[in-house]
Motif scaffolding. Sequence first.
Motif, PDB file in Angstrom:
ATOM      1  N   ARG A   1      41.431  64.251  22.823  1.00 54.59           N
ATOM      2  CA  ARG A   1      41.164  64.137  24.257  1.00 54.59           C
ATOM      3  C   ARG A   1      39.666  64.239  24.541  1.00 54.59           C
ATOM      4  O   ARG A   1      38.881  64.702  23.728  1.00 54.59           O
ATOM      5  CB  ARG A   1      41.904  65.251  25.014  1.00 54.59           C
ATOM      6  N   THR A   2      39.301  63.843  25.731  1.00 52.96           N
ATOM      7  CA  THR A   2      37.895  63.857  26.123  1.00 52.96           C
ATOM      8  C   THR A   2      37.321  65.270  26.148  1.00 52.96           C
ATOM      9  O   THR A   2      38.050  66.250  26.341  1.00 52.96           O
ATOM     10  CB  THR A   2      37.728  63.212  27.513  1.00 52.96           C
TER      11      THR A   2
ATOM     12  N   TYR B   1      35.577  58.717  25.654  1.00 53.57           N
ATOM     13  CA  TYR B   1      36.403  58.896  24.469  1.00 53.57           C
ATOM     14  C   TYR B   1      35.544  59.601  23.433  1.00 53.57           C
ATOM     15  O   TYR B   1      34.445  59.149  23.095  1.00 53.57           O
ATOM     16  CB  TYR B   1      36.900  57.554  23.939  1.00 53.57           C
TER      17      TYR B   1
ATOM     18  N   HIS C   1      44.670  52.438  23.145  1.00 50.07           N
ATOM     19  CA  HIS C   1      44.109  53.216  24.246  1.00 50.07           C
ATOM     20  C   HIS C   1      44.054  52.382  25.525  1.00 50.07           C
ATOM     21  O   HIS C   1      43.919  51.158  25.478  1.00 50.07           O
ATOM     22  CB  HIS C   1      42.720  53.718  23.879  1.00 50.07           C
TER      23      HIS C   1
ATOM     24  N   GLU D   1      46.435  57.706  28.823  1.00 49.35           N
ATOM     25  CA  GLU D   1      45.348  57.471  27.866  1.00 49.35           C
ATOM     26  C   GLU D   1      45.723  56.472  26.775  1.00 49.35           C
ATOM     27  O   GLU D   1      44.841  55.826  26.206  1.00 49.35           O
ATOM     28  CB  GLU D   1      44.915  58.789  27.242  1.00 49.35           C
ATOM     29  N   THR D   2      47.002  56.373  26.440  1.00 50.95           N
ATOM     30  CA  THR D   2      47.450  55.433  25.408  1.00 50.95           C
ATOM     31  C   THR D   2      48.759  54.792  25.849  1.00 50.95           C
ATOM     32  O   THR D   2      49.350  55.180  26.865  1.00 50.95           O
ATOM     33  CB  THR D   2      47.691  56.139  24.052  1.00 50.95           C
TER      34      THR D   2
ATOM     35  N   THR E   1      35.064  54.748  27.678  1.00 52.44           N
ATOM     36  CA  THR E   1      36.255  55.550  27.967  1.00 52.44           C
ATOM     37  C   THR E   1      37.342  55.383  26.914  1.00 52.44           C
ATOM     38  O   THR E   1      38.304  56.156  26.886  1.00 52.44           O
ATOM     39  CB  THR E   1      36.825  55.154  29.341  1.00 52.44           C
ATOM     40  N   VAL E   2      37.197  54.373  26.053  1.00 50.06           N
ATOM     41  CA  VAL E   2      38.139  54.103  24.966  1.00 50.06           C
ATOM     42  C   VAL E   2      37.331  53.641  23.754  1.00 50.06           C
ATOM     43  O   VAL E   2      36.155  53.302  23.884  1.00 50.06           O
ATOM     44  CB  VAL E   2      39.162  53.003  25.360  1.00 50.06           C
TER      45      VAL E   2
END
Length: 344
Positions: free
Chosen positions: A119-120, A164, A197, A207-208, A271-272
Amino acid sequence: MKPFRYQAPSSVDAAVEAVEPMGVPGQGGAFLAGGTTLIDLMKLSVATPPSVTDIKNLSLDGIEEADGEVRVGARVTMAEAASHPIFLDRAPVLSDALWKAASPQLRNVATLGGNILQRTRCPYFRDNVSPCNKRDPGSGCAAIGGINRLLAVLGTSESCIATYAGDFANALILFDTTVETHRAAEGPRQIPLEDLHVLPEDHPERETVLADDELITGYRFRLPDWARRSVYVKARDRESYAFALASAAVALDLDGETIREARIGLGGVATVPWRAREAEDFLKGKTVSEETGLQAGRIAFENAQGYEHNAFKIPLGRQVVAKAILDAARKDVSGSAGQSEGAN
């Protein structure tokens, strides 16, 4: 940490059947492997799974190659993969990404299945107090108007700019990797890593594409011979296992100084896991040079959006891409067994 039900099944089928899907992204049961992300988030009460299914008893180990295809089990640790000859000799970008990702203690525990799902590290997601659409959908994004130095400039939305955090996926994405999964009712499934993602858009809590009861069991990919000419360049605040401010995974197929094919993955800025395909297309047929690398970097960040504290990532990212291209081009592969530029 909230109470949860713990189980450690002995088969993949039993493991996916034991998970409690809730119908809400991120609210169902969780799988536990190395636990280097999950346990932290559970201690912070950011993750509150009703059940934790330990996969320590599952036969998801090993790295092997057959018929030109590499298969990696989801329970292989970062340390095992980083030191494996296939990674070291055939695709150094994969090994480099793992060596630069974490401390030795973490690499010895963290698994590749969990690694790409980490996770972020956005502080507003982890503080469990601030508005965060990823943690509490509809509450807002404190990061957009807050301290956002470490956050994303690519793939962002008005709802989320969380970065990410991983390194390995940004390198693995270069080789058109297939993610193998297993779900209780549907059974096995194969997902292109590039589709795994999901961009935040209006629903950053998703997220996925994985369901709560869907377990990653391994990866499959092919390595062209020219994957030996690959590097992972990571710019960070310190050399000792810090998260990337900007990183670039690059593999080049060269004919002398001419680029026949290039593959570029970006980290620390999106972000991914991010494949810079427009920059790859630009490099085909170009001669390796500093200007060519910088132009590829400009193309890779053409649609980037900086915020108050992280706009520096755009020029930094361009430079990192250029450096990675030049480093890959200069890489000495003369001693590689079976080296044949251009062959697949």
